[in-house]
Design an enzyme around this catalytic site. Structure first.
Site, short mmCIF file in Angstrom:
data_model
loop_
_atom_site.label_atom_id
_atom_site.label_comp_id
_atom_site.label_asym_id
_atom_site.label_seq_id
_atom_site.Cartn_x
_atom_site.Cartn_y
_atom_site.Cartn_z
CB SER A 554 36.73 36.24 27.26
OG SER A 554 35.65 35.37 26.93
CE1 TYR A 567 38.60 32.15 30.95
CE2 TYR A 567 36.45 32.82 30.09
CZ TYR A 567 37.81 32.61 29.90
OH TYR A 567 38.39 32.87 28.68
#
Length: 677
Positions: A554, A567
């Site tokens: 990501s 996360y």
């Protein structure tokens, strides 16, 4: 479609859909009739015959070759003799009616020259059993009387068509013939009569074998070679599959199929296994798919994995030398170059059969053909002695100039053909888009997901079982990961391309993030990626074919966004795993790379499960506007969708970036704060 063509297609489909009648893409059927010549307006006699490469079970009118009978029969006047009969195939094109439909096959003569309106040529196991028996001619007379005539082995071609035409002419009571070493041909005045005659020959041969054959045609069971219990059998198959795929793929990368059907396991347990396997297959359709003979592991089922692997590698070198000797013994200056010396069928007693091909369908069909060969050997040995055609004749078929021309006409393979992809979290969103794209580019795909039903449903949307399969995979559990990888190697033979995509997200501030939140995210993405990569690496290394591992990380792995501690930390962990594994696995030809997407809202399981609402609240926008919000903050002002990430995986794992490893590719439409530096 005319009645004649409709009858032919219907008969073909019925015959071809039953494996007792013929093998996949094996045999051909025909019908003769009259149509109107659009040029002269006069009636013209035509023959419709299954075209080259078609399959009877799925034949449509488009798969028929259409030829003028007067012109084809006239070829007899210019036939230069058996030494030059290959030249006749090119002449078939001058007999086509109109656009001609499908390309005429080498067997067209067998249909056009025989004085019968309907002709079937099939490869039934029962018929080939008689055709390969040492006393096949005598058996043919005993079983069928004067209704079926024996034809000594002759390579398919114009002369064989002349031979069968003469048999039909000289034997008015005959309804067909047994083609030595090959199969059967039957005929009739009507489509119904032809089909009836074909089935009568097949069923009569099968009944005779059942009634008069010996009880144990393959000999006694060899102690220690019996089938292992199913769970143990499949575990051993999964453990050996990477080694065997590497063996089958030294010259050209192959996809595999595993088969442990009862007839295979029985054959592998019997005393005649090695001598019969050494004789090889006989029907041309068989050995063109399976090579002239298989490689057989000559160890009992109880042999350990390491011992079996070592012996398989020794046998591979012996097999290659033997195949090279076979080629050298029969090749001449006009022969095509050797196509590879690796086995396409590998037999492992107690475990089963591994078959290989350029794609899954070809691999599966190769295994089906060897099962046909086992049935043929069983029938021949039950009545007599299995006696296939000679190696010289096999070579003449395998390296036939016409066969080589057919291979050269095959379309260029897609970029990912022969590659086996294992994609986690692939039942929806980014993972499903990646699996779909890789399958479209020729890969076999294993859709791995926590939810088995969703994984199987996604796989079914992508394609049939030759293209995609769904497996359950809890990536946070080492045993579950290993089970999923084992299922992958049993489905397709191995693994080449692994995509660590499984993930979830919890959006909370530091103070709101619980230890359970932290552990869950790290278990699924950090630990999960590690477990999948570790299990896959053992397969990739043993295969010796290189490969790719891709992490869907990501932009959060480098971008410090608000209220996202757990996360983003796991994504940073994944990002460094890429660099670490690239450094470690490079010596094995395994490339490890990452992709850093921005938020992918559309179709995302993560965003639809609450993450989207949390992110929208954090940024002060409506949830339905979140995708546009992400797009507006980028340099390109374009939303990132699942297919955007799939495109990046396709390029990153394709031939154009074969020298690239250890990098992350942003797929974020340009988030300046996430620029890699």
């Amino acid at each position: 479609m005319s009645d004649t063509r409709a009858e032919l297609v219907g008969r073909s489909n019925r015959l071809g859909s039953d494996p007792k009648n013929t093998n996949y893409a094996g045999g051909n059927t025909s019908a003769k009739g009259v149509d109107t010549d659009p040029v002269t307006g006069e009636p013209v006699e035509l023959i419709w015959v299954k075209g080259s490469g078609g399959d009877l079970g799925t034949l449509t009118e488009a798969g028929l070759a259409v030829l003028r009978l007067d012109r084809f029969r006239a070829l007899q006047n210019v036939y230069p003799g058996i030494d030059r009969e290959d030249e006749m195939v090119a002449a078939f094109d001058y007999c086509l009616h109109g656009k001609g439909g499908a390309a005429p096959s080498i067997d067209t003569s067998m249909h056009a020259l025989v004085d019968a309106d309907h002709v079937d040529h099939l490869h039934p196991d029962s018929g080939i059993a008689i055709a390969t028996a040492a006393d096949g001619e005598a058996l043919t007379a005993t079983i069928f009387g004067d209704k079926v005539v024996w034809v000594p082995w002759r390579r398919p071609g114009f002369q064989l068509g002349l031979d069968i035409a003469a048999i039909k002419r000289d034997n008015p009571d005959a309804v067909g013939c047994i083609l030595g070493g090959h199969g059967i041909t039957a005929w009739g005045d009507t489509s119904e009569e032809c089909e009836k005659n074909s089935l009568w020959i097949i069923d009569t041969a099968a009944a005779y074998i059942a009634e008069h054959g010996v009880a144990e045609p393959f000999g006694a069971v060899v102690p220690g070679y019996e089938a292992l219990p199913e769970a143990e059998r499949h575990a051993k198959a999964a453990a050996l599959a990477p080694t065997i795929r590497g063996i089958a793929s030294r010259d050209k990368v192959m996809v595999g199929d595993y088969n442990d059907s009862p007839e295979v396991l029985e054959f592998l347990s019997r005393e005649k296994l090695l001598p019969l396997a050494e004789l090889g297959t006989s029907c041309p359709d068989h050995f063109l798919r399976t090579k002239v003979k298989p490689m057989v592991l000559d160890l009992p089922a109880s042999a350990g994995i390491e011992e079996s692997i070592a012996r398989l590698k020794e046998l591979h070198e012996l097999y290659r030398a033997d195949y090279q000797a076979y080629y050298d013994a029969h090749a001449d200056a006009s022969s095509p170059a050797i196509r590879g010396a690796d086995p396409l069928i590998v037999l492992v007693p107690g475990v089963g059969m591994f078959s290989y091909g350029a794609n899954k369908q070809t691999a599966r069909v190769a295994g089906e053909f060897y099962r046909n060969a086992i049935n043929v050997m069983r029938g021949a040995e039950a009545l007599s002695t299995y006696t296939p055609i000679s190696d010289e004749e096999k070579f003449r078929i395998e390296y036939w100039a016409l066969e080589e021309a057919k291979l050269q006409r095959m379309p260029k393979p897609k970029t990912h053909q022969g590659r086996i992809a294992f994609v986690t979290g692939a039942a929806s969103g980014i993972g499903k888009a990646i699996a779909t794209r890789l399958a479209a580019e020729g890969a076999c795909v294993v859709v791995a997901d926590l939810d088995l039903e969703k994984a199987q449903a996604a796989a079914a949307e992508i394609g049939n079982a030759d293209v995609a399969v769904g497996v359950a995979a809890n990536v946070a559990d080492a045993a579950a990961v290993q089970a999923a990888l084992d299922a992958a190697v049993l489905a397709f033979g191995g693994v080449d391309l692994v995509v660590n995509n499984a993930g979830l997200s919890i959006a909370k501030t530091l103070l709101e993030t619980t230890e359970a939140d932290w552990d869950l995210l790290h278990d699924v993405m950090s630990k999960g990626s590690f477990l999948v990569s570790r299990a896959a690496a053992s397969v990739l290394i043993e295969q010796g074919l290189g490969g790719d591992i891709v992490y869907i990380s990501s932009k959060n792995s480098v971008f410090a966004g608000p209220k996202n501690i757990a996360y983003s930390a796991t994504k940073a962990d994944q990002a460094h795993q890429v660099r670490l594994l690239a450094a470690e696995l490079g010596e094995f030809g395994v490339r490890v790379n990452g992709i850093n997407p921005d938020g992918v809202v559309r179709g995302s399981g993560i965003f639809s499960s609450g993450w989207g609402a949390d992110r929208a609240k954090t940024y002060g926008v409506k949830e339905e506007d979140l995708g546009q919000f992400y797009a507006d903050r980028t340099l390109l002002k374009r939303e990132v969708v699942p297919e955007s990430v799939a495109d990046a995986v396709f390029v990153l794992t394709g031939p154009e970036l074969s020298r690239t490893t250890g990098v992350h590719i942003p797929v974020d439409s340009g988030v300046a704060a996430a620029f890699l530096r």
